[in-house]
Design a protein around this motif. Structure first.
Motif, PDB file in Angstrom:
ATOM      1  N   LEU A 417       0.837  -1.210   0.000  1.00 10.51           N
ATOM      2  CA  LEU A 417       0.000   0.000   0.000  1.00 10.51           C
ATOM      3  C   LEU A 417       0.868   1.256   0.000  1.00 10.51           C
ATOM      4  N   ALA A 418       1.943   1.226   0.803  1.00 10.01           N
ATOM      5  CA  ALA A 418       2.837   2.391   0.869  1.00 10.01           C
ATOM      6  C   ALA A 418       3.449   2.652  -0.511  1.00 10.01           C
ATOM      7  N   LEU A 419       3.836   1.572  -1.176  1.00 12.85           N
ATOM      8  CA  LEU A 419       4.424   1.713  -2.514  1.00 12.85           C
ATOM      9  C   LEU A 419       3.421   2.346  -3.482  1.00 12.85           C
ATOM     10  N   PHE A 420       2.178   1.886  -3.392  1.00 13.37           N
ATOM     11  CA  PHE A 420       1.176   2.407  -4.331  1.00 13.37           C
ATOM     12  C   PHE A 420       0.678   3.794  -3.955  1.00 13.37           C
ATOM     13  N   VAL A 421       0.824   4.152  -2.685  1.00 15.21           N
ATOM     14  CA  VAL A 421       0.523   5.522  -2.279  1.00 15.21           C
ATOM     15  C   VAL A 421       1.440   6.484  -3.042  1.00 15.21           C
ATOM     16  N   VAL A 422       2.694   6.070  -3.222  1.00 17.58           N
ATOM     17  CA  VAL A 422       3.656   6.902  -3.951  1.00 17.58           C
ATOM     18  C   VAL A 422       3.420   6.790  -5.458  1.00 17.58           C
ATOM     19  N   LEU A 423       3.367   5.535  -5.951  1.00 12.46           N
ATOM     20  CA  LEU A 423       3.246   5.320  -7.391  1.00 12.46           C
ATOM     21  C   LEU A 423       1.987   5.949  -7.979  1.00 12.46           C
ATOM     22  N   GLU A 424       0.930   5.966  -7.170  1.00 14.13           N
ATOM     23  CA  GLU A 424      -0.354   6.497  -7.647  1.00 14.13           C
ATOM     24  C   GLU A 424      -0.206   7.916  -8.185  1.00 14.13           C
ATOM     25  N   ASN A 425       0.742   8.645  -7.597  1.00 18.33           N
ATOM     26  CA  ASN A 425       0.902  10.049  -7.977  1.00 18.33           C
ATOM     27  C   ASN A 425       1.847  10.256  -9.154  1.00 18.33           C
ATOM     28  N   GLY A 427       1.582   9.175 -12.373  1.00 18.59           N
ATOM     29  CA  GLY A 427       0.998   8.747 -13.640  1.00 18.59           C
ATOM     30  C   GLY A 427      -0.482   8.409 -13.535  1.00 18.59           C
ATOM     31  N   TYR A 428      -0.849   7.637 -12.504  1.00 18.84           N
ATOM     32  CA  TYR A 428      -2.241   7.200 -12.388  1.00 18.84           C
ATOM     33  C   TYR A 428      -3.195   8.380 -12.161  1.00 18.84           C
ATOM     34  N   ARG A 429      -2.823   9.253 -11.277  1.00 20.65           N
ATOM     35  CA  ARG A 429      -3.697  10.405 -10.993  1.00 20.65           C
ATOM     36  C   ARG A 429      -3.828  11.309 -12.215  1.00 20.65           C
ATOM     37  N   GLN A 430      -2.721  11.484 -12.906  1.00 24.27           N
ATOM     38  CA  GLN A 430      -2.729  12.342 -14.085  1.00 24.27           C
ATOM     39  C   GLN A 430      -3.594  11.712 -15.179  1.00 24.27           C
ATOM     40  N   LEU A 431      -3.524  10.379 -15.268  1.00 22.56           N
ATOM     41  CA  LEU A 431      -4.338   9.659 -16.245  1.00 22.56           C
ATOM     42  C   LEU A 431      -5.823   9.822 -15.905  1.00 22.56           C
ATOM     43  N   ASN A 432      -6.092   9.752 -14.622  1.00 24.61           N
ATOM     44  CA  ASN A 432      -7.456   9.945 -14.139  1.00 24.61           C
ATOM     45  C   ASN A 432      -7.980  11.328 -14.483  1.00 24.61           C
ATOM     46  N   ALA A 433      -7.110  12.315 -14.314  1.00 21.16           N
ATOM     47  CA  ALA A 433      -7.501  13.691 -14.633  1.00 21.16           C
ATOM     48  C   ALA A 433      -7.847  13.797 -16.116  1.00 21.16           C
ATOM     49  N   TRP A 434      -7.090  13.079 -16.936  1.00 22.70           N
ATOM     50  CA  TRP A 434      -7.353  13.089 -18.380  1.00 22.70           C
ATOM     51  C   TRP A 434      -8.714  12.456 -18.673  1.00 22.70           C
ATOM     52  N   TRP A 435      -8.974  11.299 -18.062  1.00 21.58           N
ATOM     53  CA  TRP A 435     -10.260  10.630 -18.284  1.00 21.58           C
ATOM     54  C   TRP A 435     -11.425  11.516 -17.841  1.00 21.58           C
TER      55      TRP A 435
END
Lengths: 464, 363
Positions: A417-425, A427-435
């Motif tokens: 979870l800690a790893l994905f807390v970092v990774l989420e920011n 690329g994933y969040r930016q992709l979400n913003a695009w969607w």
């Protein structure tokens, strides 16, 4: 001009995350209050028979793979009195046949009462093995239409809308009904939704909580922690919740019928109803509460492929746009209170227009940097702020989970979870913003809506 | 505001030259530090939880058998020493067991707690700032029937806290049933902040004593408190004598009072009043009248209920059909024949549905 745009984006990011932190603080206080009473409430006690009976409504469209598990999960709920109404919304696959086979359905002579108009009902069935289970078979009309048909057929004063792909905690009704018992003004409550991917389900009952293996699902686990534990809980403490997830919400039927039921031809029927209820109650100056219960009550399968996830997020953004656009008079209305003066403007500025500013912000800084309009330091500061605040917010969601429910107890869970807390920011969040931006664009184009096609795997189900 | 330094510009300088960039930088730095703090906090919580869980397991292994033995009347000859750090844990476990059992076991557990000096522990906790600890202290003193704590608990009863005052009310009744009931009943009628469900959970076991005290003062109660009294009677499943219910069944009473009183109508003496209310203008009253006739009705009420099958309100029709099916003197055959004679479409539909719903039980 460059300077203005750059500063505006920076201030926007600071303000957005500042509000999130404020919500986080409100949630922490609220969880503290809840935790104080948890040990007392967990002492053994008998049902009082004062708990109002509940109709659980399960709208289903092409849900042949998950519907039997969902119904079994609902049948196992520990609550003194409840009924289950499954609404088959003209499914094109074998949803009705699966129900007929699994639950021994027989035609039932129901005096069907039309309180909310819906597409015609083709037949009503009752289970020979579980008398509290009925199935309404109707022409296709969408999820909102199905829920309205379920409301028409329901017997009890409270109804609970459940998505057909949801797995419920056994005590979920007991948890979400508590605010109704405490306060007669309560008209809606919702509970926390968690990702079921990676968990084990047997006979419709969650037997083991685990994390999913797929990175996309893991991103969503972190996302759900943030959204539910401090997003909605924070707003709940000031009666400003504008979204109760369609996957699990408990409603006072009388209030919903009075407000006109679920609106058809809308994508975000769940949010639209909540915003309309706020508006209706405030316009009529009636005291009411819409509350969020932090306890995890419902588990749902989250998408594990980009296409389904994209469609879901696009749909959510369109739903949000429709809900807000239908209820502008709530904003800054004389009797608007927290929902009208704070929650609605927040939604407009940070959730509705958010993708424009968020994605546009990234785009602008990249462009400005490469065009030589800003220094590398300015670019670095922007990334430091955007990514840093994002990680902080996700980490605080994880912290709230740690201090409250602690559902992921193993070291491996925490590390992942800690790893994905970092990774989420990254690329994933930016992709979400695009969607979300795409969703906003589609809403502007007023593209036709339909049931959200969700590719289900149902891998978490263990065959009985 | 100073300009943002261009990448290749001669004026390129540190970010501190722009106040917004400056603010962004420090906010980002603050976020990074806070994230680090949260990470440390989570790790700290994990380590603490690990040790607490281990200690809890050892505690349970040691004390659960002792409590179980005491409960069944075979206490250990030599009690293990209760370490100070385990006192809070012990009170939680002990109260959990107290809430699970009835009868002699509760007294045996109380004796064990006395031997271990739990009164003193509970009194200390009563002064705690934590609501949880105060509540467990009140629970403990109540379960131990500690008469010397009466004044302390009565003080808690008068406090504004809606939860702790209600738990104190229960503890007072546990300590001295008659005196406790006399002390608590006026509060039950006055304190609207006490949740009805919690009242039912905590006080249901004393309903006979509470019922006698309540009914003795109901007649003289001001009308403004009637709804609360009716809610209480319903929550505690009290049997309210017909003489007290009758004045509440007069048609001029508010709808809320009439509906609640109809739910309490269980004696044949109130039958005529109930029958009259089946014609009430408000459908919520008619619904309750139909249900009450299902419990109390005699053969002449079949006509009243049959008439209600054609009521404009779905719920009245539904409850009337349910009431008819519930009447003990109507056989399945008679119900079928009644259904066959119905002319009104709505009456026929609702009766068919309700009789089908109840098929297993009645037909």
């Amino acid at each position: 001009m460059t300077e203005f745009i750059t500063d505006f984006i920076l201030v926007y990011f600071i303000a957005l995350n500042g509000i999130y932190l404020l919500l986080n603080l409100l949630s922490t206080l609220s969880l503290r209050r809840t935790n104080q009473l948890r040990e007392i409430n967990e002492l053994p006690h008998a049902h009082t028979m004062l708990e109002p009976p509940i109709s659980v409504l399960v709208p289903a469209y092409n849900e042949e793979t998950t519907i039997a598990t969902t119904v079994r999960s609902v049948l196992q709920l520990t609550y003194p009195e409840f009924e289950i109404v499954v609404i088959n919304d003209g499914s094109r696959n074998r949803t009705l046949e699966v129900l007929q086979r699994e639950f021994a359905l027989l035609p039932f002579p129901e005096a069907y009462r039309i309180q909310l108009s819906t597409e015609p009902v083709r037949g009503i069935y009752r289970s020979a093995t579980y008398p509290q289970l009925r199935v309404i078979d109707k022409h296709n009309g969408g999820k909102a239409d199905s829920l309205n048909a379920g409301i028409n057929a329901s017997r009890f004063p409270l109804f609970c809308g459940v998505d057909a792909d949801s797995i419920l905690q056994r005590n979920s009704l007991q948890q979400v009904v508590q605010p109704f018992l405490r306060d007669p003004r309560v008209i809606v409550t919702g509970g926390t939704i968690r990702a079921a991917n990676g968990c084990e389900v047997k006979d419709g009952y969650l037997t083991r909580v685990d994390l999913p293996r797929h990175p996309l699902a893991l991103f969503q686990v972190v996302e759900y922690l943030r959204a539910f534990l401090f997003g909605r809980l924070g707003w709940s403490s000031v009666n400003g919740v504008l979204i109760i997830s369609g996957a699990f919400g408990l409603f006072r039927k009388e209030a919903v019928i009075e407000a006109g039921g679920y609106r058809r031809n809308t994508i975000g029927e769940d949010m639209e109803l909540i915003v309309r209820l706020h508006r209706h109650m405030r316009e009529h100056r009636r005291p009411y509460r819409i509350e969020f219960v932090p306890d995890p009550v419902c588990w749902t399968e989250v998408p594990e492929d980009l296409r389904t996830l994209r469609n879901q997020r696009v749909r959510w953004q369109r739903g949000l746009s429709e809900s807000l656009n239908s209820h502008w008079p709530l904003m800054f209305s004389r009797n608007g209170g927290w929902p009208g003066w704070v929650a609605f403007p927040y939604m407009v500025l940070f959730e509705w227009l958010g993708p424009v500013l968020e994605f546009g912000g990234y785009l602008w800084f990249v462009f400005a940097f490469f065009a030589g309009l800003i220094s590398w330091q300015a670019f670095a500061v922007f990334l430091f702020l955007a990514v840093g605040m994002g990680i902080l917010l996700s980490a605080s969601g994880l912290m709230l989970e740690e201090i409250s429910f602690h559902l992921y107890p193993r070291k491996r869970h925490l590390a992942l979870l800690a790893l994905f807390v970092v990774l989420e920011n990254l690329g994933y969040r930016q992709l979400n913003a695009w969607w979300r931006l795409v969703g906003l664009f589609q809403w502007i184009r007023q593209k036709e809506h339909q049931w959200g096609a969700m590719k289900r795997k149902g891998r978490w189900q263990r065959k009985p | 505001m100073t300009s943002i330094p261009a990448r290749d510009g001669a004026s390129e300088c540190s970010i501190y030259s722009d106040p917004y960039l400056n603010l962004a930088f420090w906010t980002g730095l603050g976020a990074a530090l806070l994230t680090l703090g949260i990470a440390l906090l989570i790790m700290g919580l994990r380590i603490q939880r690990y040790w607490l869980d281990r200690h809890e397991q050892r505690f349970q292994l040691r004390w659960r058998p002792v409590l179980m033995q005491a409960m069944v009347g075979a206490p250990s000859n030599v009690l293990p020493a209760l370490a100070r750090r385990d006192q809070w844990r012990f009170l939680k476990l002990w109260n959990h067991m107290q809430e699970s059992v009835r009868g002699e076991s509760t007294q045996r557990l109380a004796t064990l707690a006395e031997q271990l000096g739990c009164q003193a522990m509970a009194r200390r906790l009563l002064a705690s700032g934590s609501l949880t600890r105060r509540l467990f202290a009140i629970l403990t003193l109540g379960h131990m029937r500690d008469g010397t704590a009466w004044d302390l608990l009565e003080l808690q009863l008068l406090q504004p806290g809606r939860i702790s005052s209600l738990y104190a009310a229960r503890a007072l009744i546990q300590i001295d049933l008659q005196r406790g009931v006399r002390t608590v009943v006026p509060h039950l009628l006055q304190r609207d902040d006490w949740e009805m469900v919690r009242i039912a959970i905590l006080l249901q076991e004393f309903r006979d004593a509470l019922g006698s005290e309540l009914t003795s003062i109901l007649a003289g109660l001001p009308a403004a408190r009637w709804p609360r009294a009716l809610q209480l009677a319903e929550a505690l499943h009290l049997h309210v004598p017909a003489g007290i219910v009758l004045p509440w069944l007069q048609a001029e009473q508010p709808v809320g009072v009439l509906s609640a009183a109809l739910r309490l109508a269980n004696d044949a003496e109130v039958r005529p009043a109930v029958r009259a209310l089946a014609e009430h203008a408000d459908w919520r009253v008619r619904v309750q009248a139909a249900r009450a006739l299902g419990r109390l009705g005699e053969s002449s009420d079949v006509a009243v209920l049959t008439r209600l099958l054609s009521d404009p309100q779905w719920w009245v029709r539904y409850r009337a059909a349910g009431a008819l099916a519930q009447l003990p003197f109507l056989s399945a055959e008679q119900l079928r024949s009644l259904l066959a004679k119905l002319q009104d479409r709505y009456a026929r539909e609702i009766s068919t549905q309700v009789f089908a719903e109840l098929m297993d039980a009645y037909l």
